[in-house]
Structure formats: C-alpha cells, structure tokens
Design a protein around this motif. Structure first.
Motif, mmCIF file in Angstrom:
data_model
loop_
_atom_site.group_PDB
_atom_site.id
_atom_site.type_symbol
_atom_site.label_atom_id
_atom_site.label_comp_id
_atom_site.label_asym_id
_atom_site.label_seq_id
_atom_site.Cartn_x
_atom_site.Cartn_y
_atom_site.Cartn_z
ATOM 1 N N LEU A 11 -8.584 22.726 7.747
ATOM 2 C CA LEU A 11 -9.745 22.550 7.467
ATOM 3 C C LEU A 11 -10.089 21.506 6.679
ATOM 4 N N LEU A 12 -9.283 21.130 5.576
ATOM 5 C CA LEU A 12 -9.579 19.808 4.806
ATOM 6 C C LEU A 12 -9.602 18.583 5.612
ATOM 7 N N ILE A 13 -8.498 18.446 6.375
ATOM 8 C CA ILE A 13 -8.457 17.392 7.400
ATOM 9 C C ILE A 13 -9.441 17.243 8.465
ATOM 10 N N GLY A 14 -9.992 18.281 8.770
ATOM 11 C CA GLY A 14 -11.034 18.293 9.989
ATOM 12 C C GLY A 14 -12.309 17.386 9.553
ATOM 13 N N THR A 15 -12.405 17.540 8.148
ATOM 14 C CA THR A 15 -13.945 17.091 7.646
ATOM 15 C C THR A 15 -13.702 15.898 7.282
ATOM 16 N N ALA A 16 -12.540 14.989 7.333
ATOM 17 C CA ALA A 16 -12.480 13.679 7.076
ATOM 18 C C ALA A 16 -13.319 12.820 8.036
ATOM 19 N N ASP A 17 -13.946 11.833 7.213
ATOM 20 C CA ASP A 17 -14.808 10.689 7.906
ATOM 21 C C ASP A 17 -14.049 10.002 9.001
ATOM 22 N N ALA A 18 -14.538 9.729 10.211
ATOM 23 C CA ALA A 18 -14.094 9.331 11.458
ATOM 24 C C ALA A 18 -13.492 7.762 10.933
ATOM 25 N N GLN A 19 -14.363 7.107 10.231
ATOM 26 C CA GLN A 19 -13.851 5.631 9.971
ATOM 27 C C GLN A 19 -13.261 5.378 8.616
ATOM 28 N N ALA A 20 -14.002 5.732 7.370
ATOM 29 C CA ALA A 20 -13.363 5.437 5.997
ATOM 30 C C ALA A 20 -12.383 6.733 5.744
ATOM 31 N N ARG A 21 -11.316 6.258 5.393
ATOM 32 C CA ARG A 21 -10.326 7.242 4.974
ATOM 33 C C ARG A 21 -10.141 7.387 3.274
ATOM 34 N N GLY A 22 -9.800 8.548 2.888
ATOM 35 C CA GLY A 22 -9.413 8.805 1.466
ATOM 36 C C GLY A 22 -8.009 8.235 1.283
ATOM 37 N N LEU A 23 -8.015 7.404 0.273
ATOM 38 C CA LEU A 23 -6.564 6.768 0.042
ATOM 39 C C LEU A 23 -6.114 7.001 -1.579
ATOM 40 N N VAL A 24 -5.129 7.735 -1.722
ATOM 41 C CA VAL A 24 -4.578 7.823 -3.233
ATOM 42 C C VAL A 24 -3.381 6.551 -3.400
ATOM 43 N N ILE A 25 -3.524 6.025 -4.541
ATOM 44 C CA ILE A 25 -2.567 5.039 -4.727
ATOM 45 C C ILE A 25 -1.799 5.292 -5.998
ATOM 46 N N ARG A 26 -0.573 5.122 -5.794
ATOM 47 C CA ARG A 26 0.363 5.246 -7.113
ATOM 48 C C ARG A 26 1.022 3.778 -7.397
ATOM 49 N N LEU A 27 0.778 3.338 -8.374
ATOM 50 C CA LEU A 27 1.372 2.078 -8.968
ATOM 51 C C LEU A 27 2.326 2.108 -9.993
ATOM 52 N N GLU A 28 3.507 1.759 -9.823
ATOM 53 C CA GLU A 28 4.874 1.794 -10.715
ATOM 54 C C GLU A 28 4.980 0.482 -11.322
ATOM 55 N N VAL A 29 4.694 0.198 -12.693
ATOM 56 C CA VAL A 29 5.165 -1.252 -13.159
ATOM 57 C C VAL A 29 6.379 -0.944 -13.978
ATOM 58 N N ALA A 30 7.508 -1.824 -13.456
ATOM 59 C CA ALA A 30 8.691 -1.640 -14.165
ATOM 60 C C ALA A 30 8.781 -2.667 -15.437
ATOM 61 N N ASP A 31 7.983 -3.487 -15.647
ATOM 62 C CA ASP A 31 8.014 -4.482 -16.727
ATOM 63 C C ASP A 31 6.925 -3.626 -17.807
ATOM 64 N N SER A 32 6.787 -4.222 -18.980
ATOM 65 C CA SER A 32 5.977 -3.735 -19.942
ATOM 66 C C SER A 32 4.537 -3.268 -19.464
ATOM 67 N N ALA A 108 2.059 3.715 -1.843
ATOM 68 C CA ALA A 108 3.088 3.471 -3.084
ATOM 69 C C ALA A 108 3.150 2.000 -3.270
ATOM 70 N N VAL A 109 2.738 1.539 -4.481
ATOM 71 C CA VAL A 109 2.938 -0.018 -4.816
ATOM 72 C C VAL A 109 3.894 -0.134 -5.954
ATOM 73 N N SER A 110 4.869 -0.903 -6.046
ATOM 74 C CA SER A 110 5.916 -0.982 -6.809
ATOM 75 C C SER A 110 6.006 -2.433 -7.459
ATOM 76 N N LEU A 111 5.720 -2.752 -8.777
ATOM 77 C CA LEU A 111 5.361 -4.121 -9.351
ATOM 78 C C LEU A 111 6.845 -4.227 -10.324
ATOM 79 N N SER A 112 7.548 -5.181 -10.069
ATOM 80 C CA SER A 112 8.828 -5.350 -10.945
ATOM 81 C C SER A 112 8.983 -7.091 -10.891
ATOM 82 N N GLY A 113 9.248 -7.711 -12.093
ATOM 83 C CA GLY A 113 9.356 -8.982 -12.125
ATOM 84 C C GLY A 113 8.527 -10.082 -11.320
ATOM 85 N N GLY A 114 7.331 -9.601 -11.004
ATOM 86 C CA GLY A 114 6.446 -10.543 -10.093
ATOM 87 C C GLY A 114 6.686 -10.137 -8.674
ATOM 88 N N THR A 115 7.423 -9.197 -8.284
ATOM 89 C CA THR A 115 7.681 -9.080 -6.892
ATOM 90 C C THR A 115 6.860 -7.523 -6.592
#
Length: 387
Positions: A11-32, A108-115
């Motif tokens: 039911l949840l997925i069926g109501t999603a917009d045909a073009q714009a998509r919901g996106l959840v982002i997780r960002l992990e920063v290994a440095d300070s 999922a985005v991982s940032l470590s030492g500029g990489t």
C-alpha cells in the motif's frame, strides 16, 4: 503483529510518485565530526538537489551523536552523481543508479580521509516510524516533502541492492499518500502505520530496559587490580589517568603501552583515522576513529556489557581541560583509561605519569616512584627483570 509490514508495504509503495522518488541518505564520517554536512545529488537533467544531513537524533536520524548523519528528500531520475559538502568544502563522489521500478530508495555515503564511497540500496522491509515534522503528508493533506526515515528501524529492515550497486543495510523509507486520496483505504494505511509505530516503541522499550539488579550481590565490592606497571603506578580499574610524553616520543609509546594493557584486558583504542594501530598479543583490541567523548563512552559501555575486563587507550585527542574532563566523566565507572598527551591539560583530579626515552630505556615517573622500562613483544618490562 510482526507480519504487519508485509501487508502495509504494497500500500505504501503503490502511492509513490511516478517520477520523483523518496530517498533516505545515511552519511558516515570517519574523521572528526563536521559542523555542517550536505549531500549534493545531480540528476542527468535539471538542477542539483542539496540534502542537509544531521546527527541530532531527529528523524530521519536514529541516534544523536552516533557518528551517522541522515537526511531525506524527493529526487527525480534513476541515476545520480553524488558529492558531499563538509564545512563548506565540496568533495566529488561517484554515480549511483536504481531500476525505474525501485520506489523506496536508500543511499549510503561514507567519507574517510577525503575519499567518498557511495552505495545505492532499495528497502524491502522493516516498520517505518513517523516522519519528521514538516515532512511527509499528514492524514487528509496534500503530498509534501519525503518522509524522513533513516538508520536501522526497530524491526530490523534490510535492503536489496539497486542497479549498479552493492546495496546497503538501511531502513524502509515511509511513503506519501496520493494527492486527493480520501477514501476508506487511507484509514487502513493510517491504522497500519499506527500499529507499526506502537510495535517499534514497545520493541525499543523492552530492548533497552535495564535488567533487574541482583540483590543478593548488593553487599559485594570490587577489589582494585594492581597498578598497570606494578606497585606505585595507576591501576586500570581506577578511571582515567594521563601519560604526558614529549612530542618526539608520542608515536613510539603507543605500541609498548598498548601491549602492556592488552595482557589482561580487552582494549578500546581511540585514535584519529590517520594513526595506525599496531598489532599486539592479548586483547582483543578494538579501534574507534570517532574521538567524541559521548561516542567513546557509549562504545566502552557496549564492550563492558559483554563481560570481562575492558580498558581504554586514548591518543591524538584534544588536550583542553573540558574535553579531558568529558572523557573522564563519560567512561563507565570502574573502567581504566590511559590518555596519552604531549601537554598537561591541568585537570588536578587526574593521576599523572610522565614518560620519556633514554636510549633504549623508557623512564616512567609516577607520583610514587620511577620505573626504568624496556620494550618487549608483551609490552613494558622493568629493565632489571629483562637482564
């Protein structure tokens, strides 16, 4: 009750917009930890989308101060070029893509030492929680910005990989209601979401509920263990104490000190990501590149719950009075900790040790005595005993 997500998901997925998509982002920063973190998403056509990520415990972030930043947005297109803006500096990442039929998308985005390492995923299960204020669609309202769901949900959602991606272990983003929907079906969706939220809250309550104290052991006390270097040196069951060493010896002291601590303890080593932790016998040794006192305290508490002796070794941290005091206050009671510094922060309540090299010998001075030590594979040994 646990099967509810399987019935609500279509039911949840069926109501999603045909073009714009919901996106959840997780960002992990290994440095300070940065002051600000923005993930920039560039579709093949159109303007880039800037998604601010936060580590404040508010949806879509799961837990404040855990080193994982989260954000959510609606994004057009199935292929996105990803870059990260940290404290005003933009770092270019790679390109991710999903299949057109993928609706509940994760990044999922991982940032470590500029990489930067980016990974696309598609959520396939797990109960969603309420979207954050100002996002999602309230019952009976018009579609708004995407729901904010991030991290690992109480039900343990898993993801399947999107096109051209290895996938990621994230949670199921919530879905928007279709514009103008006011039929009875929306009531069932709202009821199902409410049930899932209640199940998640109950799961978290029982999971984090402290165990009942053992009253029969109430009269027992812990006998402190001997000093780390023997009589006259601080113990690893007596809180945090400082090792003040010259700049030239700060790196060299790490291996013999760690080997000495690992003889009879599991050791949590907290050092910046650029520092290499040497391999030693004993332990085992665990590493954390997150230097925040709250994160270190949580990590130490987690190891302590597993049972057995645990000690913490800090090196390369800030030397100001406030930071050192926070470390001392947030570490579990009774856990020993050695903090290696090149200058004295001036915290009068902490025990101090000074250490310097005199040729092949380390001269270690405590409040009670002076040790002359040599390095071995098992750590520090008194010079007289090594002959």
């Amino acid at each position: 009750m646990l099967l509810a997500p399987l019935f609500v998901l279509p039911l949840l997925i069926g109501t999603a917009d045909a073009q714009a998509r919901g996106l959840v982002i997780r960002l992990e920063v290994a440095d300070s930890a940065p002051s600000t973190a923005v993930v920039i998403l560039k579709p093949p056509t159109g303007d880039p989308v800037r998604v601010e990520c936060k580590d404040n415990g508010a949806n879509p972030d799961v837990s404040a101060g855990d080193g994982v930043w989260a954000g959510a947005s609606m994004v057009d297109g199935d292929t996105l070029a990803v870059s990260v803006e940290v404290d005003g500096k933009v770092l270019e990442g790679g390109t991710v893509s999903w299949n057109p039929e993928d609706t509940a998308r994760d990044l999922a985005v991982s940032l470590s030492g500029g990489t930067i390492v980016v990974e696309a995923g598609v959520s396939t299960g797990g109960p969603p929680s309420d979207p954050p204020a100002g996002q999602g669609t309230p019952p009976g309202g018009e579609p708004g910005t995407p729901p904010g769901e991030g991290g690992t949900p109480p039900g343990g959602g898993e993801t399947s990989p999107g096109a051209g991606s290895g996938g990621a272990t994230l949670s199921l983003p919530g879905a928007r209601r279709a514009a103008g929907s006011g039929d009875d079906g929306s009531l069932y969706i709202g009821f199902g979401l409410g049930v899932l939220v209640l199940v998640g809250v109950a799961w978290l309550w029982f999971r984090n509920r402290p165990s009942a104290p053992v009253t029969r052991a109430g009269s027992l006390t812990v006998v402190p263990e001997p000093g780390l270097l023997g009589s006259g040196s601080p113990s690893l069951s007596d809180g945090l104490h400082l090792w003040i060493v010259p700049d030239a010896d700060a790196d060299a002291v790490l291996k013999p000190l760690l080997a000495t601590m690992a003889r009879h303890h599991r050791v949590l080593v907290v050092v910046p990501s650029k520092v290499t932790v040497p391999g030693v016998y004993g332990g085992p040794v665990y590493r954390s590149a997150n230097l925040r006192p709250s994160h270190v305290g949580d990590a130490a508490e987690s190891l302590l719950r597993q049972g057995g002796s645990v000690a913490t070794l800090l090196a390369g941290t800030a030397a100001d009075t406030a930071t050192i005091t926070d470390y001392a206050d947030l570490l579990p009671t009774g856990m020993g900790c050695v903090c290696v510094l090149t200058q004295d922060p001036g915290v009068a309540t902490l025990q101090r040790v000074t250490a310097r090299r005199d040729g092949p010998v380390w001269v270690v001075q405590t409040a009670e005595r002076t040790f002359r030590l040599v390095e071995t594979a098992a750590g520090f040994v008194e010079e007289s005993a090594a002959r």
